[in-house]
Design a protein around this motif. Structure first.
Motif, short mmCIF file in Angstrom:
data_model
loop_
_atom_site.label_atom_id
_atom_site.label_comp_id
_atom_site.label_asym_id
_atom_site.label_seq_id
_atom_site.Cartn_x
_atom_site.Cartn_y
_atom_site.Cartn_z
N UNK A 87 -9.94 6.84 -7.13
CA UNK A 87 -9.88 8.22 -6.65
C UNK A 87 -10.04 8.22 -5.13
N UNK A 88 -8.98 8.62 -4.45
CA UNK A 88 -8.98 8.67 -2.98
C UNK A 88 -9.02 10.14 -2.57
N UNK A 89 -9.98 10.48 -1.74
CA UNK A 89 -10.25 11.86 -1.29
C UNK A 89 -11.00 12.63 -2.40
N UNK A 90 -11.71 13.67 -2.03
CA UNK A 90 -12.54 14.40 -3.01
C UNK A 90 -11.70 15.12 -4.06
N UNK A 91 -12.08 15.02 -5.34
CA UNK A 91 -11.40 15.82 -6.38
C UNK A 91 -11.62 17.32 -6.14
N UNK A 92 -10.63 18.12 -6.48
CA UNK A 92 -10.69 19.57 -6.31
C UNK A 92 -10.78 20.22 -7.69
N UNK A 135 0.85 -1.20 0.00
CA UNK A 135 0.00 0.00 0.00
C UNK A 135 0.88 1.25 0.00
N UNK A 136 0.74 2.14 -0.99
CA UNK A 136 1.60 3.33 -1.04
C UNK A 136 1.30 4.34 0.05
N UNK A 137 0.20 4.16 0.80
CA UNK A 137 -0.15 5.10 1.87
C UNK A 137 0.34 4.64 3.24
N UNK A 138 0.98 3.48 3.31
CA UNK A 138 1.37 2.92 4.61
C UNK A 138 2.29 3.84 5.39
N UNK A 139 3.28 4.42 4.74
CA UNK A 139 4.26 5.24 5.43
C UNK A 139 4.01 6.73 5.23
N UNK A 140 2.80 7.09 4.87
CA UNK A 140 2.46 8.50 4.69
C UNK A 140 1.56 8.96 5.83
N UNK A 187 -1.39 10.07 5.35
CA UNK A 187 -2.77 9.88 4.91
C UNK A 187 -3.21 8.44 5.17
N UNK A 188 -4.50 8.23 5.21
CA UNK A 188 -5.02 6.89 5.37
C UNK A 188 -6.19 6.69 4.41
N UNK A 189 -6.32 5.47 3.92
CA UNK A 189 -7.32 5.15 2.90
C UNK A 189 -8.69 4.94 3.54
N UNK A 190 -9.64 5.76 3.17
CA UNK A 190 -11.00 5.60 3.65
C UNK A 190 -11.95 6.27 2.66
N UNK A 191 -13.22 6.00 2.84
CA UNK A 191 -14.25 6.53 1.94
C UNK A 191 -15.43 7.00 2.79
N UNK A 192 -16.41 7.59 2.14
CA UNK A 192 -17.54 8.15 2.88
C UNK A 192 -18.83 7.85 2.15
N UNK A 193 -19.86 7.55 2.91
CA UNK A 193 -21.20 7.34 2.37
C UNK A 193 -22.19 8.22 3.11
N UNK A 194 -22.85 9.10 2.39
CA UNK A 194 -23.87 9.96 2.99
C UNK A 194 -25.21 9.23 3.00
N UNK A 195 -25.94 9.37 4.09
CA UNK A 195 -27.26 8.76 4.18
C UNK A 195 -28.22 9.72 4.86
N UNK A 196 -29.47 9.62 4.47
CA UNK A 196 -30.51 10.38 5.15
C UNK A 196 -30.81 9.72 6.49
N UNK A 197 -30.83 10.53 7.52
CA UNK A 197 -31.10 9.99 8.85
C UNK A 197 -32.54 9.50 8.94
N UNK A 198 -32.71 8.39 9.62
CA UNK A 198 -34.05 7.86 9.84
C UNK A 198 -34.72 8.63 10.98
N UNK A 199 -36.00 8.40 11.15
CA UNK A 199 -36.74 9.08 12.23
C UNK A 199 -36.18 8.72 13.60
#
Length: 512
Positions: free
Chosen positions: A447-452, A311-316, A318-330
């Motif tokens: 694509x890791x992290x949001x494009x700018x 993994x090229x991020x091991x010694x940096x 940064x860390x590899x992760x992603x995000x999922x948006x969801x509508x909150x339930x009641x």
């Protein structure tokens, strides 16, 4: 080697189909109405007047576990090599013995109810996002026998049911908490066409009660559970046992924190190292021919990594992760608290994951191989004068509709899970039919992290393979400009965090 080339290797992508194949991210996810109603019914049956207090206590417990795990690693990592027994004795005070091994939290009735009310929709959304990508990357994969380790209240099963609604025939769940198992059964009691479900309190109980010939599973998933095991030795033991029970695909999901990402990275390195060692031993022993060894041994990563190297991020930093948006339930809006500000109608669930598959990675064609792109100047030179003419009627229609609002988004705070949707639910086999799929070769980066987006430039961080067999990879910062390549620039502007990015070894522009 020809046996490793898949049927999709001859597929030639066009600029129009690249975007469809690269899309992996999900926009704001709405939890299925059936799950929301099941949660609401379950919470109504509990009739707990102190739900908010229990949700807050559960959140604090998660934070304490994270702090303890980090402290445990920092204190014992240096002593583990010098004196393993000593470090294990010191770490016992942080742990609670259970059927998993050593974990940091025991789920009783209070914690289970709070988990269903606050965390289950978010965990479901992460599992759904991960399994949806597995389905897109492996269009021919349809699991019939599944193992859900650390099943909890069934978030993984609900996600599997949405992704493969008619596929799963037998489900084995491993969950030591009886309270969690009871809640999971209560939530699915109104569902139809359920698979055959067997519950076990540990992997040892599963292997003891199931015959050896029936222990293999098409899909094994462990979501948000490996991180509850503080000991690295126990984590590796558990994951190796899960891999031995996997016939085809193994999926691990953890919270999108530095700690969770580090766990995924460690398990990734161990399984790849273990399978490469087995492959080398099999070649040395020469038990069978090379072609048979290639087909039945080894492992490669389906997602998110486009390669099987370090993994090229091991010694940096940064860390590899992603995000999922969801509508909150009641239930989430009713019982969760915000820090002073009004509670938003959505939340962002960050997660890290890895999906392994047995066998050797296919040698597929890279998507941009042989493609020729025009520069912006060349595209403009080919335009006809008629393209600039605007009909008077079209101009009038445009002016009349300019003040109209084509779409007004619903206020998330007014969202009601039992009112705004009906039971007319389309099966995913028809709704998510994919016409173009990204192959498993090394030509699709991540694509890791949001494009700018900056003017006519799009800046992206891409994890990609650096050689044809995807045995090594790199993490690069890439700038796509509209002037040099308007086709890829348009795709870059429409790309999101977690999408794929096409690569090629002999891409040319018209000018060259």
């Amino acid at each position: 080697m020809a046996s490793l080339i898949s049927e999709t290797s001859q597929k030639i992508f066009t600029p129009e189909t690249l975007r469809a194949a690269a899309k992996q991210s999900e926009r704001c996810l709405v939890v299925p109405v059936r799950l929301r109603r099941a949660i609401k019914k379950y919470l109504r049956e509990q009739e707990d007047p102190y739900m908010r207090r229990k949700v807050l206590r559960l959140s604090q417990s998660f934070s304490n576990i994270k702090d303890v795990n980090l402290q445990l690693v920092a204190e014992t990592s240096k002593e583990l090599v010098a004196d393993p027994l000593k470090s294990m004795e010191q770490s016992q005070r942080w742990k609670i013995k259970s059927a998993y091994g050593d974990i940091g939290l025991t789920y009783r009735d209070d914690e289970t109810v709070a988990y269903v009310a606050s965390r289950m929709p978010a965990v479901y959304s992460a599992c759904y996002r991960v399994l949806s990508e597995v389905r897109r990357r492996l269009p021919g994969f349809s699991p019939t026998k599944v193992l859900d380790f650390g099943a909890g209240t069934g978030s993984g099963f609900w996600a599997m049911r949405e992704v493969w609604p008619k596929s799963v025939e037998k489900l084995n769940i491993v969950e030591p908490s009886q309270s969690m198992q009871r809640a999971g059964r209560s939530l699915v009691q109104d569902l139809k066409n359920l698979p055959l479900i067997h519950g076990y309190t540990s992997l040892q109980a599963l292997t003891k009660e199931v015959r050896k010939s029936e222990r293999q599973h098409d899909l094994v998933i462990a979501s948000y559970v490996i991180g509850e095991i503080p000991s690295l030795k126990d984590r590796i033991t558990i994951v190796r046992q899960l891999w031995n029970l996997t016939q085809d695909v193994l999926v691990l999901v953890e919270p999108g924190t530095p700690h969770g990402s580090n766990i995924i990275s460690q398990m990734r390195s161990h399984i790849l190292w273990m399978e490469k060692r087995k492959f080398r031993k099999a070649k040395v022993n020469k038990e069978d021919s090379k072609d048979l060894i290639d087909l039945r041994s080894g492992a490669f990563i389906v997602a998110p990594c486009p390669h099987d190297g370090h993994c090229p991020l091991e010694k940096s930093s940064k860390y590899c992760h992603f995000v999922q948006r969801l509508q909150r339930t009641t239930s989430q809006r009713a019982y969760k608290r915000s820090k002073g500000d009004p509670l938003r109608g959505f939340e962002d669930e960050k997660f890290s994951f890895i999906a392994f598959r047995r066998g050797q990675r296919p040698r597929d064609r890279w998507p941009l191989d042989g493609m020729k792109f025009e520069t912006l100047k060349e595209q403009r030179a080919k335009r006809n004068p008629e393209d600039f003419e605007i009909e008077y009627e079209d101009l009038v229609d445009a002016e009349e509709t300019s003040d109209m609002i084509p779409y007004e988004e619903e206020d998330p705070s007014a969202y009601d899970s039992d009112v705004m949707e009906t039971d007319n639910i389309i099966d995913n086999d028809e709704e998510q039919e994919e016409t173009v799929n990204a192959n498993l070769g090394g030509g699709w980066g991540r694509i890791v992290f949001p494009p700018v987006r900056r003017g006519r430039q799009v800046h992206m961080n891409i994890c990609r393979s650096t050689n044809p067999d995807a045995s090594e990879g790199s993490f690069d910062h890439e700038v796509i400009t509209q002037t040099k390549n308007p086709t890829l620039h348009l795709q870059a502007r429409k790309s999101f965090w977690g999408d794929l990015w096409p690569s090629g070894r002999n891409v040319t522009t018209a000018a060259s």
